[in-house]
Design an enzyme around this catalytic site. Structure first.
Site, PDB file in Angstrom:
ATOM      1  N   LEU A   8       0.844  -1.194   0.000  1.00 33.20           N
ATOM      2  CA  LEU A   8       0.000   0.000   0.000  1.00 33.20           C
ATOM      3  C   LEU A   8       0.886   1.253   0.000  1.00 33.20           C
ATOM      4  O   LEU A   8       0.780   2.097  -0.888  1.00 33.20           O
ATOM      5  CB  LEU A   8      -0.915  -0.019   1.238  1.00 33.20           C
ATOM      6  CG  LEU A   8      -1.831   1.185   1.454  1.00 33.20           C
ATOM      7  CD1 LEU A   8      -2.891   1.273   0.357  1.00 33.20           C
ATOM      8  CD2 LEU A   8      -2.525   1.115   2.831  1.00 33.20           C
ATOM      9  N   GLY A  56       2.265   7.588   2.828  1.00 29.60           N
ATOM     10  CA  GLY A  56       2.370   6.764   4.032  1.00 29.60           C
ATOM     11  C   GLY A  56       1.043   6.784   4.762  1.00 29.60           C
ATOM     12  O   GLY A  56       0.112   6.047   4.402  1.00 29.60           O
ATOM     13  N   TRP A  62       8.442   0.204   2.459  1.00 28.21           N
ATOM     14  CA  TRP A  62       8.291  -0.363   3.813  1.00 28.21           C
ATOM     15  C   TRP A  62       7.437  -1.622   3.803  1.00 28.21           C
ATOM     16  O   TRP A  62       6.529  -1.780   4.633  1.00 28.21           O
ATOM     17  CB  TRP A  62       7.694   0.688   4.770  1.00 28.21           C
ATOM     18  CG  TRP A  62       8.426   1.984   4.710  1.00 28.21           C
ATOM     19  CD1 TRP A  62       9.756   2.179   5.006  1.00 28.21           C
ATOM     20  CD2 TRP A  62       7.912   3.259   4.292  1.00 28.21           C
ATOM     21  NE1 TRP A  62      10.080   3.507   4.795  1.00 28.21           N
ATOM     22  CE2 TRP A  62       8.978   4.180   4.374  1.00 28.21           C
ATOM     23  CE3 TRP A  62       6.657   3.706   3.882  1.00 28.21           C
ATOM     24  CZ2 TRP A  62       8.816   5.516   4.038  1.00 28.21           C
ATOM     25  CZ3 TRP A  62       6.503   5.043   3.552  1.00 28.21           C
ATOM     26  CH2 TRP A  62       7.561   5.929   3.629  1.00 28.21           C
ATOM     27  N   GLN A 107       9.758  -0.691  47.210  1.00 26.28           N
ATOM     28  CA  GLN A 107       8.411  -0.285  46.789  1.00 26.28           C
ATOM     29  C   GLN A 107       8.439   0.490  45.464  1.00 26.28           C
ATOM     30  O   GLN A 107       7.543   0.348  44.630  1.00 26.28           O
ATOM     31  CB  GLN A 107       7.788   0.567  47.889  1.00 26.28           C
ATOM     32  CG  GLN A 107       6.280   0.542  47.846  1.00 26.28           C
ATOM     33  CD  GLN A 107       5.668   1.264  49.019  1.00 26.28           C
ATOM     34  OE1 GLN A 107       6.075   2.378  49.353  1.00 26.28           O
ATOM     35  NE2 GLN A 107       4.695   0.643  49.648  1.00 26.28           N
ATOM     36  N   GLY A 118      19.046  -1.772  34.538  1.00 29.30           N
ATOM     37  CA  GLY A 118      20.181  -0.857  34.649  1.00 29.30           C
ATOM     38  C   GLY A 118      21.202  -1.029  33.532  1.00 29.30           C
ATOM     39  O   GLY A 118      20.830  -1.246  32.376  1.00 29.30           O
ATOM     40  N   GLU A 166       1.351  -0.310   9.990  1.00 26.58           N
ATOM     41  CA  GLU A 166      -0.100  -0.584   9.915  1.00 26.58           C
ATOM     42  C   GLU A 166      -0.901   0.554  10.554  1.00 26.58           C
ATOM     43  O   GLU A 166      -1.962   0.344  11.146  1.00 26.58           O
ATOM     44  CB  GLU A 166      -0.433  -1.955  10.488  1.00 26.58           C
ATOM     45  CG  GLU A 166       0.287  -3.039   9.691  1.00 26.58           C
ATOM     46  CD  GLU A 166      -0.290  -4.412   9.811  1.00 26.58           C
ATOM     47  OE1 GLU A 166      -1.503  -4.542   9.982  1.00 26.58           O
ATOM     48  OE2 GLU A 166       0.499  -5.374   9.697  1.00 26.58           O
ATOM     49  N   SER A 188       0.417   5.718  15.599  1.00 22.82           N
ATOM     50  CA  SER A 188      -0.463   5.979  16.747  1.00 22.82           C
ATOM     51  C   SER A 188      -1.402   7.153  16.439  1.00 22.82           C
ATOM     52  O   SER A 188      -2.554   7.174  16.879  1.00 22.82           O
ATOM     53  CB  SER A 188       0.369   6.296  17.988  1.00 22.82           C
ATOM     54  OG  SER A 188       1.083   5.149  18.371  1.00 22.82           O
TER      55      SER A 188
HETATM   56  N1  CAA Z   1     -13.239  -0.436   6.322  1.00 18.05           N
HETATM   57  C1  CAA Z   1     -13.787  -0.291   5.098  1.00 18.05           C
HETATM   58  N2  CAA Z   1     -13.824   0.906   4.458  1.00 18.05           N
HETATM   59  C2  CAA Z   1     -13.303   1.975   5.089  1.00 18.05           C
HETATM   60  C3  CAA Z   1     -12.712   1.894   6.349  1.00 18.05           C
HETATM   61  C4  CAA Z   1     -12.695   0.618   6.986  1.00 18.05           C
HETATM   62  N3  CAA Z   1     -12.157   0.469   8.179  1.00 18.05           N
HETATM   63  N4  CAA Z   1     -12.276   3.110   6.711  1.00 18.05           N
HETATM   64  C5  CAA Z   1     -12.569   3.939   5.699  1.00 18.05           C
HETATM   65  N5  CAA Z   1     -13.182   3.248   4.726  1.00 18.05           N
HETATM   66  C6  CAA Z   1     -13.695   3.775   3.468  1.00 18.05           C
HETATM   67  C7  CAA Z   1     -14.731   4.878   3.714  1.00 18.05           C
HETATM   68  O1  CAA Z   1     -16.026   4.336   3.858  1.00 18.05           O
HETATM   69  C8  CAA Z   1     -14.579   5.689   2.451  1.00 18.05           C
HETATM   70  O2  CAA Z   1     -15.186   5.023   1.361  1.00 18.05           O
HETATM   71  P1  CAA Z   1     -16.483   5.611   0.561  1.00 18.05           P
HETATM   72  O3  CAA Z   1     -16.127   6.983   0.102  1.00 18.05           O
HETATM   73  O4  CAA Z   1     -16.692   4.646  -0.544  1.00 18.05           O
HETATM   74  O5  CAA Z   1     -17.579   5.605   1.585  1.00 18.05           O
HETATM   75  C9  CAA Z   1     -13.099   5.629   2.161  1.00 18.05           C
HETATM   76  O6  CAA Z   1     -12.632   4.428   2.786  1.00 18.05           O
HETATM   77  C10 CAA Z   1     -12.322   6.813   2.667  1.00 18.05           C
HETATM   78  O7  CAA Z   1     -12.484   6.934   4.044  1.00 18.05           O
HETATM   79  P2  CAA Z   1     -11.879   8.174   4.837  1.00 18.05           P
HETATM   80  O8  CAA Z   1     -12.455   9.438   4.272  1.00 18.05           O
HETATM   81  O9  CAA Z   1     -12.022   7.919   6.285  1.00 18.05           O
HETATM   82  O10 CAA Z   1     -10.321   8.089   4.405  1.00 18.05           O
HETATM   83  P3  CAA Z   1      -9.130   9.103   4.566  1.00 18.05           P
HETATM   84  O11 CAA Z   1      -8.506   9.305   3.254  1.00 18.05           O
HETATM   85  O12 CAA Z   1      -9.558  10.284   5.376  1.00 18.05           O
HETATM   86  O13 CAA Z   1      -8.068   8.220   5.403  1.00 18.05           O
HETATM   87  C11 CAA Z   1      -7.002   7.227   7.306  1.00 18.05           C
HETATM   88  C12 CAA Z   1      -8.271   7.869   6.691  1.00 18.05           C
HETATM   89  C13 CAA Z   1      -7.517   6.555   8.558  1.00 18.05           C
HETATM   90  C14 CAA Z   1      -5.945   8.265   7.699  1.00 18.05           C
HETATM   91  C15 CAA Z   1      -6.398   6.179   6.329  1.00 18.05           C
HETATM   92  O14 CAA Z   1      -5.814   6.788   5.212  1.00 18.05           O
HETATM   93  C16 CAA Z   1      -5.360   5.322   7.007  1.00 18.05           C
HETATM   94  O15 CAA Z   1      -5.686   4.332   7.674  1.00 18.05           O
HETATM   95  N6  CAA Z   1      -4.033   5.645   6.804  1.00 18.05           N
HETATM   96  C17 CAA Z   1      -2.968   4.845   7.323  1.00 18.05           C
HETATM   97  C18 CAA Z   1      -2.564   3.803   6.319  1.00 18.05           C
HETATM   98  C19 CAA Z   1      -1.782   2.681   6.954  1.00 18.05           C
HETATM   99  O16 CAA Z   1      -2.165   2.125   7.966  1.00 18.05           O
HETATM  100  N7  CAA Z   1      -0.670   2.324   6.299  1.00 18.05           N
HETATM  101  C20 CAA Z   1       0.118   1.239   6.704  1.00 18.05           C
HETATM  102  C21 CAA Z   1       0.327   0.334   5.518  1.00 18.05           C
HETATM  103  S1  CAA Z   1       0.762  -1.339   5.828  1.00 18.05           S
HETATM  104  C22 CAA Z   1       2.318  -1.267   6.475  1.00 18.05           C
HETATM  105  O17 CAA Z   1       2.524  -0.643   7.468  1.00 18.05           O
HETATM  106  C23 CAA Z   1       3.413  -2.010   5.775  1.00 18.05           C
HETATM  107  C24 CAA Z   1       3.542  -3.401   6.144  1.00 18.05           C
HETATM  108  O18 CAA Z   1       3.960  -4.198   5.325  1.00 18.05           O
HETATM  109  C25 CAA Z   1       3.242  -3.860   7.530  1.00 18.05           C
END
Ligand code: CAA
Length: 380
Positions: free
Chosen positions: A123, A129, A154, A277, A337, A361, A364
């Site tokens: 993603l 990010g 990443w 304590q 320590g 993922e 915070s």
């Molecule tokens: N389940 C299903 N759909 C969802 C949802 C959920 N939990 N949350 C949001 N949506 C949908 C909404 O319904 C909306 O869709 P529609 O317009 O069709 O209704 C759409 O997604 C957009 O929703 P938002 O307006 O809330 O989205 P946003 O652009 O404002 O983003 C955010 C919100 C929470 C910041 C999101 O972008 C986010 O989670 N960002 C972080 C991404 C992340 O976690 N990245 C890590 C990647 S993986 C990784 O770390 C690498 C690895 O290999 C481990």
């Protein structure tokens, strides 16, 4: 929290495996920056790579609560191995299980359960990010196939992966609306690993930058509906965050257990440190944070298994458990320590491994966005 007896049996089984097969390797996995192939084979043999893949597709047919226990117990021994299992399962397997066609499930899930195909989740990008919707990888419709071009950052399991869940725009939009999801096999020409990151912690887990250069995939590589890929990503991350919370809990538990043993054995001022304590207050706070994390993780897992909404609860579990892990591992070093600061003792590894759980993922801060949005929506 009282769990049904079957979960205690699963925990005991994983703990036995982790204590004998994973823990003895944890220090060398950290030093060498690699999970041995033989260990990956054992994870597969014991059903940990296909824990909630249904039996009809070659998995163990367990539920999400069981999966959370598996990640927690493996991470207690080695956080790198814990996230290997977690990224493969919740980010690779789950989207196929939930959004895949019958043909996609039949083609990929048995191989993912057996460890023949390791999964990863593509993603993030250099400039996308937390703002995942702004990604620019593009999948062009070439009539009889898709052509994918872009760079992903990443990516956990990037080095071991045989299969990637790739998010790419199929329509040029500035936001998430044109994103679609694809299943891409890494043997496809045009796929390459640009670099493997040199990291602070989880050093045995590979984190890669991946290139997709004119990667040609068949039409049926589309996962879920066209231009509904952002939902696939967000729904997948809801479950993934329970996995990372479990990883954080495993790390925190390991640090706490070590600190307890150390303070009972270490004699200063004529008595064990644990008699003081001031030390006991620290241990009590560590214990409380672990208990709170565990309850939130089990609650979110329970909601997921019951097919009830759990986005907010998984964000709460991840936020609480990751911040607890960072706090607890910091205190564990303090309690040990000078010894705790050296590489001879495992607590500095726990501390380094804990940090990433506050970042990947969803940071915070992203978890707080998810939680606040849910609370604001709940009240008129
Ligand atoms: N389940 C299903 N759909 C969802 C949802 C959920 N939990 N949350 C949001 N949506 C949908 C909404 O319904 C909306 O869709 P529609 O317009 O069709 O209704 C759409 O997604 C957009 O929703 P938002 O307006 O809330 O989205 P946003 O652009 O404002 O983003 C955010 C919100 C929470 C910041 C999101 O972008 C986010 O989670 N960002 C972080 C991404 C992340 O976690 N990245 C890590 C990647 S993986 C990784 O770390 C690498 C690895 O290999 C481990």
């Amino acid at each position: 929290m009282l769990l049904d007896e079957k979960y205690n049996e699963i925990r005991d089984m994983v703990k036995k495996f982790a204590d004998s097969e994973v823990a003895p390797l944890a220090m060398s996995i950290d030093h060498e920056g690699k999970i041995p192939t033989a260990l990956i084979g054992k994870l597969a043999e014991n059903g940990f790579l296909g824990s909630y893949i249904p039996e009809e597709f070659g998995g163990a047919g367990l539920d999400y609560q069981s999966y959370a226990l598996i990640v927690e117990e493996i991470s207690r021994s080695c956080a790198s191995t814990g996230v290997f299992v977690s990224a493969h399962t919740s980010l690779g397997v789950w989207p196929i299980l939930n959004f895949g066609t019958q043909a996609q499930k039949e083609k990929y899930l048995p191989k993912m359960a057996s460890g023949e195909l390791i999964g990863c989740f593509c993603l993030s990008e250099p400039n996308a990010g937390s703002d995942a919707g702004s990604l620019t990888t593009f999948a062009e419709d070439k009539g009889d196939h898709w052509e994918i071009n872009g760079v992903k950052n990443w990516i956990t399991n990037g080095k071991e992966a045989g299969l990637c869940i790739v998010f790419a725009k199929t329509k040029k939009t500035p936001d998430y609306k044109g994103i679609s999801a694809f299943i891409v096999e890494t043997k496809t020409p045009g796929f390459s690993i640009i670099k493997e990151e040199d990291k602070l912690g989880i050093r045995g887990s590979s984190t890669c930058q991946l290139a997709f250069d004119k990667v040609k995939v068949p039409k049926d590589a589309l996962l879920g509906d066209l231009e509904k890929g952002f939902r696939v990503a967000m729904a997948t991350l809801d479950g993934g965050r329970i996995g990372i919370a479990s990883q954080a809990l495993g790390i925190a538990q390991a640090a706490f257990d070590y600190a307890i043993r150390y303070t009972k054995e270490r004699v200063q001022f004529g008595a064990p440190l644990s008699n003081l304590q001031g030390i006991q207050f620290m241990l009590a706070d560590m214990s409380n944070k672990i208990a709170a994390s565990r309850l939130l993780i089990y609650h979110a897992s329970h909601l997921k298994d019951a097919k009830l909404p759990y986005s907010k609860e998984s964000a709460q579990a991840k936020l609480t458990a990751s911040e607890a892990a960072m706090w607890i591992t910091t205190k564990a070093i303090q309690l040990c320590g000078g010894n705790g600061y050296t590489k001879e003792y495992p607590v500095e590894r726990y501390f380094r491994d804990a940090k990433i759980t506050e970042i990947y993922e969803g940071t915070s801060e992203v978890q707080r966005i998810v939680i606040a949005a849910a609370e604001l929506k709940a009240v008129d």
